[in-house]
Design a protein around this motif. Structure first.
Motif, short mmCIF file in Angstrom:
data_model
loop_
_atom_site.label_atom_id
_atom_site.label_comp_id
_atom_site.label_asym_id
_atom_site.label_seq_id
_atom_site.Cartn_x
_atom_site.Cartn_y
_atom_site.Cartn_z
N MET A 1 12.78 10.98 -5.48
CA MET A 1 12.16 9.68 -5.68
C MET A 1 10.65 9.81 -5.64
SD MET A 1 12.82 6.11 -3.62
CE MET A 1 12.11 6.62 -2.06
N LYS A 2 9.99 9.38 -6.70
CA LYS A 2 8.53 9.42 -6.76
C LYS A 2 7.99 8.08 -6.23
CE LYS A 2 8.29 10.49 -11.17
NZ LYS A 2 7.71 10.91 -12.47
N LEU A 3 7.38 8.15 -5.06
CA LEU A 3 7.01 6.96 -4.31
C LEU A 3 5.51 6.71 -4.36
CD1 LEU A 3 7.69 4.69 -2.23
CD2 LEU A 3 7.49 6.44 -0.45
N GLY A 4 5.13 5.48 -4.68
CA GLY A 4 3.74 5.07 -4.59
C GLY A 4 3.56 4.11 -3.43
N ILE A 5 2.51 4.30 -2.64
CA ILE A 5 2.27 3.47 -1.47
C ILE A 5 0.99 2.66 -1.67
CG2 ILE A 5 1.90 3.43 1.03
CD1 ILE A 5 3.32 6.15 1.13
N LEU A 6 1.12 1.36 -1.64
CA LEU A 6 -0.03 0.45 -1.73
C LEU A 6 -0.51 0.15 -0.31
CD1 LEU A 6 1.81 -1.73 -4.31
CD2 LEU A 6 -0.44 -0.77 -4.80
N GLY A 7 -1.80 0.34 -0.08
CA GLY A 7 -2.32 0.24 1.28
C GLY A 7 -2.10 1.54 2.02
N ALA A 8 -2.25 2.65 1.32
CA ALA A 8 -1.89 3.96 1.86
C ALA A 8 -2.75 4.41 3.02
CB ALA A 8 -1.93 5.01 0.75
N SER A 9 -3.96 3.86 3.15
CA SER A 9 -4.86 4.31 4.21
C SER A 9 -4.65 3.56 5.53
CB SER A 9 -6.32 4.16 3.78
OG SER A 9 -6.63 2.80 3.52
N GLU A 66 8.08 5.94 -9.36
CA GLU A 66 9.36 5.30 -9.70
C GLU A 66 9.59 4.03 -8.89
OE1 GLU A 66 12.24 8.99 -10.91
OE2 GLU A 66 11.77 8.76 -8.77
N ILE A 67 8.86 3.89 -7.79
CA ILE A 67 8.99 2.71 -6.94
C ILE A 67 7.72 2.58 -6.10
CG2 ILE A 67 10.16 3.94 -5.04
CD1 ILE A 67 11.92 1.32 -4.80
N LEU A 68 7.40 1.34 -5.71
CA LEU A 68 6.21 1.07 -4.90
C LEU A 68 6.62 0.45 -3.57
CD1 LEU A 68 4.01 -0.55 -7.68
CD2 LEU A 68 3.56 1.68 -6.61
N ILE A 69 5.91 0.84 -2.51
CA ILE A 69 6.01 0.17 -1.21
C ILE A 69 4.64 -0.41 -0.91
CG2 ILE A 69 6.32 0.46 1.28
CD1 ILE A 69 8.35 2.61 0.75
N ASP A 70 4.60 -1.71 -0.61
CA ASP A 70 3.33 -2.41 -0.42
C ASP A 70 3.12 -2.74 1.06
OD1 ASP A 70 1.07 -3.96 -0.52
OD2 ASP A 70 2.00 -5.64 -1.60
N PHE A 71 2.16 -2.07 1.67
CA PHE A 71 1.72 -2.37 3.03
C PHE A 71 0.23 -2.74 3.02
CE2 PHE A 71 5.51 -0.17 4.82
CZ PHE A 71 5.86 -1.10 5.79
N SER A 72 -0.20 -3.44 1.97
CA SER A 72 -1.61 -3.78 1.86
C SER A 72 -1.88 -5.16 2.45
CB SER A 72 -2.05 -3.70 0.39
OG SER A 72 -1.32 -4.62 -0.41
N LEU A 73 -2.76 -5.94 1.85
CA LEU A 73 -3.15 -7.25 2.36
C LEU A 73 -2.64 -8.35 1.44
CD1 LEU A 73 -6.84 -6.43 3.35
CD2 LEU A 73 -4.83 -6.57 4.87
N PRO A 74 -2.46 -9.57 1.98
CA PRO A 74 -1.92 -10.66 1.16
C PRO A 74 -2.71 -10.92 -0.13
CG PRO A 74 -1.91 -11.29 3.47
CD PRO A 74 -2.64 -9.99 3.38
N GLN A 75 -4.03 -10.83 -0.06
CA GLN A 75 -4.83 -11.13 -1.24
C GLN A 75 -4.62 -10.13 -2.38
OE1 GLN A 75 -6.01 -10.68 1.88
NE2 GLN A 75 -7.95 -9.53 1.91
N ALA A 76 -4.03 -8.98 -2.06
CA ALA A 76 -3.77 -7.97 -3.09
C ALA A 76 -2.41 -8.16 -3.75
CB ALA A 76 -3.85 -6.57 -2.48
N LEU A 77 -1.59 -9.06 -3.23
CA LEU A 77 -0.21 -9.17 -3.73
C LEU A 77 -0.13 -9.48 -5.22
CD1 LEU A 77 2.82 -9.13 -3.09
CD2 LEU A 77 2.67 -11.57 -2.61
N PRO A 78 -0.88 -10.46 -5.76
CA PRO A 78 -0.76 -10.74 -7.20
C PRO A 78 -1.01 -9.50 -8.06
CG PRO A 78 -1.95 -12.51 -6.11
CD PRO A 78 -1.81 -11.41 -5.11
N ASP A 79 -2.05 -8.74 -7.72
CA ASP A 79 -2.34 -7.52 -8.49
C ASP A 79 -1.26 -6.48 -8.30
OD1 ASP A 79 -4.70 -8.58 -9.48
OD2 ASP A 79 -5.96 -7.63 -7.95
#
Length: 267
Positions: A1-9, A66-79
């Motif tokens: 599984m190729k995973l992308g992490i939003l809010g990776a830092s 292939e899939i994203l996991i989002d642990f960023s901030l609410p204001q980034a959700l639309p993007d």
């Protein structure tokens, strides 16, 4: 599984990458904002991905994830939702503090891609939500108070998990939380039938939630405590692995664990 992490830092982005190292999962994109001080740096926590850098969403190459996991901030959700739709990949959204508009955007995105929203990805909280709903239905006349405690860097209050526990309690009574929420309680006499919230922010507390049901003379408390942030990372990865195989639609952690099917065996 190729995973992308939003809010990776962030704390949870780092926890997901650390856990992925121990599993057969390749983190192929560590996504941050262009204002992040990590932007462009090498990702040292990713042994399997030599040369992987923290990057902005606009830098992603086709077929990189292939899939994203989002642990960023609410204001980034639309993007972030727009990115998932552009790439035609599922997204697990774990960001808390979302508004009604954000939830509308989640449901809209779910019409074209698989979307899973989880204010809390732990198995224990997922089960606790079911127990809270059942208890609220069985004890309709109790006062309900939801206590939550987190570290002193947490931005939203009450926590997203406390809110969904409140929603579960209200649902058990055939109500909606917005109609019965007393918010974070302060001075004044408690109004009968409301659901109150108590909040603590201190030091490095990872997460504690208690739902209290109180009658005159007795009370019942349902409590969940976390002592290791990897609990959330493990749940997020489990959700991603499950969601990757699902059709477009809106999902929750209860779907991942098939809790509704399990409960039907006992009710």
């Amino acid at each position: 599984m190729k995973l992308g992490i939003l809010g990776a830092s962030g704390r949870m982005g780092q926890a997901v990458m650390a856990l992925a190292r121990q599993s057969d999962i390749a983190v192929t994109a560590a996504i941050v904002s262009q204002q992040s001080n990590r932007y462009g740096e090498l990702v040292r926590a990713n042994d399997a991905g030599a040369g992987l850098q923290y990057q902005h969403a606009s830098d992603l190459k086709s077929n990189q994830v292939e899939i994203l996991i989002d642990f960023s901030l609410p204001q980034a959700l639309p993007d972030n939702l727009a990115l998932a739709k552009k790439l035609s990949v599922p997204i697990v959204v774990c960001t808390t503090g979302l508004s009604q508009q954000h939830h509308h955007e989640l449901n809209h995105a779910a019409q074209s891609i698989p979307v899973l929203y989880a204010a809390n990805t732990s198995v224990g909280i997922t089960l606790l939500r079911q127990l809270v709903e059942l208890t609220a239905a069985a004890l309709p006349d109790t006062d309900i108070e939801i206590f939550e405690a987190h570290h002193n860097k947490k931005r939203d209050a009450p926590s997203g998990t406390a809110v969904v526990l409140g929603e579960s309690a209200a649902r058990g009574r055939g109500q909606t939380l917005k109609d019965v929420s007393a918010g974070v309680r302060g001075d004044g006499v408690r109004k009968s039938g409301t659901i109150g919230f108590s909040v603590m922010r201190a030091a490095d507390i990872i997460g504690e939630h208690t739902v209290l049901f109180a009658h005159e003379g007795e009370r019942l408390e349902l409590t969940h405590r976390v002592s290791n942030r990897q609990i959330f990372a493990r749940g997020a990865i489990q959700a991603a692995q499950w969601l990757k195989e699902q059709p477009s639609g809106y999902y929750e952690m209860a779907d991942v664990l098939a809790l509704n099917t399990l409960l039907k065996q006992f009710i």
